[in-house]
Enzyme design. Sequence first.
Site, short mmCIF file in Angstrom:
data_model
loop_
_atom_site.label_atom_id
_atom_site.label_comp_id
_atom_site.label_asym_id
_atom_site.label_seq_id
_atom_site.Cartn_x
_atom_site.Cartn_y
_atom_site.Cartn_z
CD GLU A 230 30.23 -21.74 33.60
OE1 GLU A 230 29.48 -20.75 33.42
OE2 GLU A 230 29.82 -22.87 33.91
CD GLU B 159 29.72 -24.38 37.63
OE1 GLU B 159 30.71 -23.70 37.99
OE2 GLU B 159 28.70 -23.87 37.13
#
Length: 456
Positions: free
Chosen positions: A282, A374
């Site tokens: 991320e 995710e």
Amino acid sequence: MKRLLALLATCATVLGLTAAIAPQAAAATGCRVDYTVTSQWTGGFQAGVKITNLGAPVTGWTLGFALPDAGQKIAQGWNATWSQSGSTVTAVGVDWNRTLGTGAAADVGFTGSFTGANPKPTAFTLNGVACTGTTEEPPPGPADGTPVDINGPLHVCGVNLCNQYNRPIQLRGMSTHGIQWFSECYNAASLDALAKDWKSDLLRIAMYVQEDGYETDPAGFTSRVNGLVDMAEARGMYALIDFHTLTPGDPNFNLERAKTFFASVAARNAGKKNVIYEIANEPNGVSWSAIKNYAEQVIPVIRAADPDAVVIVGTRGWSSLGVSDGSNESEIVSNPVNATNLMYAFHFYAASHKDNYRTTVSRAASQLPLFVTEFGTVSATGGGAMDAASTTAWLNLLDQLKISYANWTYSDAPESSAALRPGTCAGSDYSSSGVLTESGALLKNRISTPDSFPTG
């Protein structure tokens, strides 16, 4: 709503049409078109169309057909440029499939809606000349077997993740939590339950780099990741190796660690069919150009050992395609990573990320190969109440677009995003409904429905 409802009887057959086509050149030309309704749900459906050139090579093709019912509409297509005027539908080949040699095939498809009946088209044209023929059943494929047995090594074709038959597929599975904190949750019993009871297609292995992760013991964490890859392989699941960078948000902070780690795991696992590499979890607080620069340095390290595996790159704004930073997918479309067999990560948390995020994914999926590595059923903090309505809307969209996903998390963490109740990993029962949280029950219900991987 179930992931995909059973096909209606009128849409359950596959239409195979074969005929000679009058050529524009002097040589004889022929084609075969296989039209398959692969999924159907209330008011919507998904269809795959396989075009096989049986004659002389063609450069540039247009497929045409008419939808038989006035209520049928094309929503979104892939691997071709799709358009609809009234009942007439056209699909034009794109850069990677516009040339079809003799015997070559192009796999295209679309999602659509209907308000009345949903009959199949009965006539197709290729470059304006009719292909006609008789209906045939699809060729038999392996009905049983694990996801890896059926699909084999994966690759990217157009905007899709494709299997060994060059057909678009969707993988559905679960992500570990940080293996530095919840290692006891990943053992033979828990992975047996994930593979056999959940019928999961993949296990995402979340190896944090900071936060007591890889940087504290590179050799130990590399060994643990490799062990989980082997355990997934033994159960026929794909293993998504996640280099879980989060803080700091610039992946270039970990560039040298990434090169070392991926050189090791790629060399060790290059002969396996089940490995996918996610090189930056991320990215946040960093530009797309910086992420791209990182990717273009790490990917060659993987390719040196494993030239064919799928690689996934994180995107700006916590892998939101930039939406969480006020941007969108256009910066990636206009400046893509210079690599092949590449996909882009998208993450969402259903209670926090709703219509504007779904709109971006719907639009981006026609231009970029996406993988939801995710997502959570709760808020972006990993906690709070589960948002079942938003989660269902997300999963329906991902199913329709054939976007693969991994849910956060297959763990007993004391947070509402966890699939297992606290204390589960201290025991040996991972299979009964009593060990599941509200989120876990919803995800198991979705993931355990049949995959119906295409093999023809």
